[in-house]
Design a protein around this motif. Structure first.
Motif, PDB file in Angstrom:
ATOM      1  N   LEU A 242      74.496  -0.114  42.971  1.00  0.00           N
ATOM      2  CA  LEU A 242      75.650   0.756  42.744  1.00  0.00           C
ATOM      3  C   LEU A 242      76.010   0.693  41.268  1.00  0.00           C
ATOM      4  N   VAL A 243      75.873   1.825  40.570  1.00  0.00           N
ATOM      5  CA  VAL A 243      76.206   1.898  39.149  1.00  0.00           C
ATOM      6  C   VAL A 243      77.244   2.998  38.972  1.00  0.00           C
ATOM      7  N   SER A 244      78.353   2.684  38.338  1.00  0.00           N
ATOM      8  CA  SER A 244      79.424   3.669  38.190  1.00  0.00           C
ATOM      9  C   SER A 244      79.805   3.827  36.725  1.00  0.00           C
ATOM     10  N   ALA A 245      80.373   4.992  36.406  1.00  0.00           N
ATOM     11  CA  ALA A 245      80.818   5.280  35.046  1.00  0.00           C
ATOM     12  C   ALA A 245      82.230   5.851  35.105  1.00  0.00           C
ATOM     13  N   GLY A 246      82.987   5.673  34.032  1.00  0.00           N
ATOM     14  CA  GLY A 246      84.404   6.007  34.009  1.00  0.00           C
ATOM     15  C   GLY A 246      84.733   7.484  33.905  1.00  0.00           C
ATOM     16  N   GLY A 247      85.365   7.894  32.795  1.00  0.00           N
ATOM     17  CA  GLY A 247      85.811   9.272  32.638  1.00  0.00           C
ATOM     18  C   GLY A 247      84.663  10.256  32.487  1.00  0.00           C
ATOM     19  N   VAL A 248      85.024  11.526  32.361  1.00  0.00           N
ATOM     20  CA  VAL A 248      84.056  12.622  32.440  1.00  0.00           C
ATOM     21  C   VAL A 248      82.862  12.456  31.500  1.00  0.00           C
ATOM     22  N   THR A 249      83.105  12.194  30.207  1.00  0.00           N
ATOM     23  CA  THR A 249      81.992  12.128  29.258  1.00  0.00           C
ATOM     24  C   THR A 249      81.105  10.910  29.473  1.00  0.00           C
ATOM     25  N   SER A 250      81.549   9.956  30.275  1.00  0.00           N
ATOM     26  CA  SER A 250      80.733   8.762  30.515  1.00  0.00           C
ATOM     27  C   SER A 250      79.489   9.076  31.329  1.00  0.00           C
ATOM     28  N   GLY A 251      79.371  10.299  31.837  1.00  0.00           N
ATOM     29  CA  GLY A 251      78.146  10.704  32.518  1.00  0.00           C
ATOM     30  C   GLY A 251      76.945  10.647  31.590  1.00  0.00           C
ATOM     31  N   LEU A 252      77.172  10.888  30.297  1.00  0.00           N
ATOM     32  CA  LEU A 252      76.105  10.745  29.312  1.00  0.00           C
ATOM     33  C   LEU A 252      75.667   9.285  29.222  1.00  0.00           C
ATOM     34  N   ASP A 253      76.651   8.392  29.136  1.00  0.00           N
ATOM     35  CA  ASP A 253      76.354   6.965  29.041  1.00  0.00           C
ATOM     36  C   ASP A 253      75.679   6.449  30.308  1.00  0.00           C
ATOM     37  N   LEU A 254      76.114   6.958  31.458  1.00  0.00           N
ATOM     38  CA  LEU A 254      75.485   6.573  32.720  1.00  0.00           C
ATOM     39  C   LEU A 254      74.008   6.941  32.713  1.00  0.00           C
TER      40      LEU A 254
END
Length: 218
Positions: free
Chosen positions: A167-179
């Motif tokens: 399970l890997v999660s990312a925070g706010g909207v732009t964190s999808g890039l970091d994910l």
């Protein structure tokens, strides 16, 4: 062996939550020899799915398959945070509707599959928490939803990307890039993630948080 990266679409999804990891993972797959098949899916199968942002829509190309090895990425919803739930398509309403859809039992099966890593962006982790799928796990969501995440029994971590093994999660909207970049680093190594970081002219922020058990398995 070719793996899948299934980006799950649902009515009211946040477009950037879905598109950012899609583009990063697709570019990373190209860099690594196209060993990752990246596509949009939905619980209902191929269909036009309308987001929560001004009617923008994307096409799901197939049905969410929890048996396919690889990654399953769940975005959050887009809309007003507060409002009359009887009159407005608020984010809590949209996430609640998603939780009650056919996607929940499929995601539950994916979480039980050792060959699948489930990843979330923004409110995606909150949706899984509302469905009772990640109680006791480490995760992050949008800053506005952290208290709600904790209230479901999730061990909320204030980091841009949280790695709890499958399970890997990312925070706010732009964190999808970091994910997306973090998953590329996990899958192919830092050289591929760095190449895509350079291609996208994007620098990842913060230090990804990894649970000790997740670190020991890799």
């Amino acid at each position: 062996m070719t793996q899948a990266a299934q980006i799950v679409l649902f009515d009211g999804f946040d477009p950037l939550d879905a598109i950012a990891p899609f583009e990063v993972l697709a570019a990373g797959s190209d860099e690594a020899g196209r060993t990752l098949h990246v596509e949009f899916v939905s619980a209902e199968g191929a269909r036009r799915v309308v987001s929560g942002t001004r009617g923008m829509a994307l096409e799901a190309n197939g049905v969410l398959d929890p048996e396919r090895p690889g990654y399953l990425v769940v975005p959050g919803a887009s809309g007003p945070v507060d409002g009359d739930p009887d009159e407005e398509e608020t984010i809590p309403v949209l996430l609640g509707r998603f939780v009650e859809s056919a996607a929940t039992p499929l995601i539950k099966r994916a979480l039980a599959n050792p060959d699948v890593t489930v990843a979330t962006v923004c409110g995606g982790s909150l949706a899984l928490a509302m469905a009772g799928l990640i109680g006791g796990r480490h995760a992050v969501t949008h800053p506005l939803g952290m208290e709600a995440l904790e209230a479901t029994g999730v061990r909320a971590v204030h980091a841009r990307v949280v790695d709890d093994g499958d399970l890997v999660s990312a925070g706010g909207v732009t964190s999808g890039l970091d994910l997306g970049l973090y998953l590329l680093e996990r899958e192919y190594g830092s050289h591929v993630a760095h190449a895509i970081e350079q291609l996208f002219v994007h620098e990842r922020r913060g230090t990804p948080w990894r649970s000790p058990s997740a670190a020991r398995t890799r």
